[in-house]
Write a protein that holds these residues in place. Sequence first.
Motif, PDB file in Angstrom:
ATOM      1  N   GLY A  69       0.795  -1.222   0.000  1.00 48.76           N
ATOM      2  CA  GLY A  69       0.000   0.000   0.000  1.00 48.76           C
ATOM      3  C   GLY A  69       0.823   1.265   0.000  1.00 48.76           C
ATOM      4  O   GLY A  69       1.985   1.272   0.426  1.00 48.76           O
ATOM      5  N   MET A  70       0.215   2.363  -0.467  1.00 50.06           N
ATOM      6  CA  MET A  70       0.871   3.665  -0.491  1.00 50.06           C
ATOM      7  C   MET A  70      -0.043   4.682   0.188  1.00 50.06           C
ATOM      8  O   MET A  70      -1.265   4.625   0.073  1.00 50.06           O
ATOM      9  CB  MET A  70       1.152   4.101  -1.921  1.00 50.06           C
ATOM     10  N   MET A  71       0.559   5.616   0.915  1.00 50.39           N
ATOM     11  CA  MET A  71      -0.191   6.635   1.636  1.00 50.39           C
ATOM     12  C   MET A  71      -0.710   7.699   0.668  1.00 50.39           C
ATOM     13  O   MET A  71       0.088   8.340  -0.020  1.00 50.39           O
ATOM     14  CB  MET A  71       0.719   7.277   2.688  1.00 50.39           C
ATOM     15  N   PRO A  72      -2.026   7.920   0.601  1.00 51.96           N
ATOM     16  CA  PRO A  72      -2.548   8.951  -0.294  1.00 51.96           C
ATOM     17  C   PRO A  72      -2.582  10.326   0.365  1.00 51.96           C
ATOM     18  O   PRO A  72      -2.442  10.459   1.585  1.00 51.96           O
ATOM     19  CB  PRO A  72      -3.971   8.458  -0.587  1.00 51.96           C
ATOM     20  N   THR A  73      -2.804  11.339  -0.436  1.00 51.07           N
ATOM     21  CA  THR A  73      -3.029  12.691   0.078  1.00 51.07           C
ATOM     22  C   THR A  73      -4.535  12.963   0.095  1.00 51.07           C
ATOM     23  O   THR A  73      -5.316  12.311  -0.606  1.00 51.07           O
ATOM     24  CB  THR A  73      -2.360  13.749  -0.806  1.00 51.07           C
ATOM     25  N   LEU A  74      -4.924  13.963   0.875  1.00 50.53           N
ATOM     26  CA  LEU A  74      -6.330  14.354   0.901  1.00 50.53           C
ATOM     27  C   LEU A  74      -6.774  14.838  -0.481  1.00 50.53           C
ATOM     28  O   LEU A  74      -7.881  14.517  -0.936  1.00 50.53           O
ATOM     29  CB  LEU A  74      -6.547  15.448   1.943  1.00 50.53           C
ATOM     30  N   ALA A  75      -5.919  15.595  -1.155  1.00 55.59           N
ATOM     31  CA  ALA A  75      -6.258  16.077  -2.494  1.00 55.59           C
ATOM     32  C   ALA A  75      -6.508  14.920  -3.454  1.00 55.59           C
ATOM     33  O   ALA A  75      -7.432  14.949  -4.273  1.00 55.59           O
ATOM     34  CB  ALA A  75      -5.139  16.973  -3.024  1.00 55.59           C
ATOM     35  N   GLN A  76      -5.689  13.882  -3.342  1.00 59.60           N
ATOM     36  CA  GLN A  76      -5.858  12.704  -4.191  1.00 59.60           C
ATOM     37  C   GLN A  76      -7.183  12.009  -3.910  1.00 59.60           C
ATOM     38  O   GLN A  76      -7.884  11.579  -4.839  1.00 59.60           O
ATOM     39  CB  GLN A  76      -4.689  11.748  -3.954  1.00 59.60           C
ATOM     40  N   VAL A  77      -7.524  11.888  -2.636  1.00 61.42           N
ATOM     41  CA  VAL A  77      -8.790  11.244  -2.265  1.00 61.42           C
ATOM     42  C   VAL A  77      -9.976  12.022  -2.832  1.00 61.42           C
ATOM     43  O   VAL A  77     -10.893  11.455  -3.434  1.00 61.42           O
ATOM     44  CB  VAL A  77      -8.907  11.126  -0.733  1.00 61.42           C
ATOM     45  N   LEU A  78      -9.963  13.345  -2.646  1.00 62.59           N
ATOM     46  CA  LEU A  78     -11.099  14.153  -3.092  1.00 62.59           C
ATOM     47  C   LEU A  78     -11.221  14.171  -4.609  1.00 62.59           C
ATOM     48  O   LEU A  78     -12.339  14.231  -5.146  1.00 62.59           O
ATOM     49  CB  LEU A  78     -10.963  15.576  -2.549  1.00 62.59           C
ATOM     50  N   SER A  79     -10.094  14.101  -5.318  1.00 64.81           N
ATOM     51  CA  SER A  79     -10.163  14.082  -6.781  1.00 64.81           C
ATOM     52  C   SER A  79     -10.548  12.699  -7.311  1.00 64.81           C
ATOM     53  O   SER A  79     -11.192  12.590  -8.358  1.00 64.81           O
ATOM     54  CB  SER A  79      -8.829  14.523  -7.385  1.00 64.81           C
ATOM     55  N   THR A  80     -10.162  11.647  -6.592  1.00 61.98           N
ATOM     56  CA  THR A  80     -10.508  10.283  -7.014  1.00 61.98           C
ATOM     57  C   THR A  80     -11.992  10.009  -6.832  1.00 61.98           C
ATOM     58  O   THR A  80     -12.602   9.268  -7.610  1.00 61.98           O
ATOM     59  CB  THR A  80      -9.692   9.250  -6.213  1.00 61.98           C
ATOM     60  N   PHE A  81     -12.591  10.626  -5.799  1.00 63.28           N
ATOM     61  CA  PHE A  81     -14.011  10.414  -5.489  1.00 63.28           C
ATOM     62  C   PHE A  81     -14.735  11.769  -5.492  1.00 63.28           C
ATOM     63  O   PHE A  81     -15.118  12.271  -4.435  1.00 63.28           O
ATOM     64  CB  PHE A  81     -14.153   9.738  -4.126  1.00 63.28           C
ATOM     65  N   PRO A  82     -14.923  12.372  -6.656  1.00 58.03           N
ATOM     66  CA  PRO A  82     -15.444  13.747  -6.704  1.00 58.03           C
ATOM     67  C   PRO A  82     -16.899  13.892  -6.266  1.00 58.03           C
ATOM     68  O   PRO A  82     -17.337  15.001  -5.971  1.00 58.03           O
ATOM     69  CB  PRO A  82     -15.278  14.131  -8.183  1.00 58.03           C
ATOM     70  N   ASP A  83     -17.639  12.785  -6.227  1.00 58.98           N
ATOM     71  CA  ASP A  83     -19.056  12.875  -5.872  1.00 58.98           C
ATOM     72  C   ASP A  83     -19.395  12.006  -4.666  1.00 58.98           C
ATOM     73  O   ASP A  83     -20.552  11.622  -4.467  1.00 58.98           O
ATOM     74  CB  ASP A  83     -19.925  12.484  -7.067  1.00 58.98           C
ATOM     75  N   ARG A  84     -18.397  11.701  -3.842  1.00 55.18           N
ATOM     76  CA  ARG A  84     -18.617  10.855  -2.674  1.00 55.18           C
ATOM     77  C   ARG A  84     -18.478  11.665  -1.387  1.00 55.18           C
ATOM     78  O   ARG A  84     -17.764  12.668  -1.336  1.00 55.18           O
ATOM     79  CB  ARG A  84     -17.617   9.700  -2.647  1.00 55.18           C
ATOM     80  N   ARG A  85     -19.152  11.186  -0.335  1.00 49.60           N
ATOM     81  CA  ARG A  85     -19.119  11.870   0.951  1.00 49.60           C
ATOM     82  C   ARG A  85     -17.975  11.334   1.820  1.00 49.60           C
ATOM     83  O   ARG A  85     -17.693  10.117   1.817  1.00 49.60           O
ATOM     84  CB  ARG A  85     -20.443  11.683   1.697  1.00 49.60           C
ATOM     85  N   PHE A  86     -17.347  12.248   2.589  1.00 47.66           N
ATOM     86  CA  PHE A  86     -16.268  11.855   3.488  1.00 47.66           C
ATOM     87  C   PHE A  86     -16.432  12.521   4.850  1.00 47.66           C
ATOM     88  O   PHE A  86     -16.913  13.657   4.961  1.00 47.66           O
ATOM     89  CB  PHE A  86     -14.901  12.237   2.909  1.00 47.66           C
ATOM     90  N   LEU A  87     -16.028  11.789   5.864  1.00 47.79           N
ATOM     91  CA  LEU A  87     -15.858  12.323   7.216  1.00 47.79           C
ATOM     92  C   LEU A  87     -14.363  12.426   7.448  1.00 47.79           C
ATOM     93  O   LEU A  87     -13.651  11.417   7.430  1.00 47.79           O
ATOM     94  CB  LEU A  87     -16.510  11.404   8.246  1.00 47.79           C
TER      95      LEU A  87
END
Length: 321
Positions: free
Chosen positions: A149-167
């Motif tokens: 596994g590799m550690m993602p960034t918050l920016a990467q998460v938000l761009s990978t899932f542009p229409d998903r909800r996050f806490l």
Amino acid sequence: MGRKLFYCAGAIALAAAGIYLNNTSLLAEHRSGKPVLLAHRGIAQRFDETDLKNDTCTASRMLPPKHDYLENTIPSMQAGFAAGADIVEIDVHPTTDGQFAVFHDWTLDCRTDGHGVTREHSMEEMRKLDIGYGYTADGGKTFPFRGRGMMPTLAQVLSTFPDRRFLINVKSRDPSEGEKLAVVLNGLSTERRAEIIVYGGGEPIDVIRRRLPDIKTASRQSLKGCLTGYIGYGWTGLLPDACKQRMMLVPINIAPWLWGWPDRFLNRMQDAGTEVFVLGPYRGGEFSTGIDDPAQLARLPQNYAAGIWTNEIETIGRLLE
């Protein structure tokens, strides 16, 4: 004397009837729809929770793995959404080069082949780490997730899932972290911010609330203030400020004691802009479990249509299909 007692008893009965009518769910509008499932850390490896403390290295007490996913990774989030999650919880730390790393621990030593405090490293350094390095289910004889596994960034998460909800879980009590995260979230559209909830230490959360009042938040202080205030005078229909525009977490064994549970309570919170998630039973100490098995799920009211916090989205999502 007898007449005074009669009037006094009548007044008490009338007050009791008023309180009952103001709080019974029998007269409240039922919330339609399906439960909102929140997957804590996406799909994650489970661990022995005996005598768990804040600094316990959970990777070193992993239970025998049932799947190949590691928490706070892109594949884990994808699998969590695929299993039925409406929201995935992630943990963030600021880095020395101005980004946010998605990673749970305050230090790198438990899960990775790195060392030291997480926020004292650059994202460039942390991208080179093996985040599955420390996972073992047999006391260190084998490490089945090394190199996985590799550690993602918050920016990467938000761009990978542009229409998903996050806490988003802020792991510190540093107000400057709230300032940094507010800058990131302020760059999102109003519609995208509506899909984000932030919780964590009181100081950074206070900054988020001040800078971005449209984002739902929660802190230990707000959760305690909302719960105790509501138990104290929620029967009046009035809500503490700590219950407004928030995320509210309610242990399943405490929920039946809340005025108007379930529907009137949930409607009051919804009207105040607050989203409620039910946890597993609270038994004192620092931690509550999630709704993680069929027995806990069965304790929810019939046709429950609000939030559920779970560590086992793969189980709970399947049960609610």
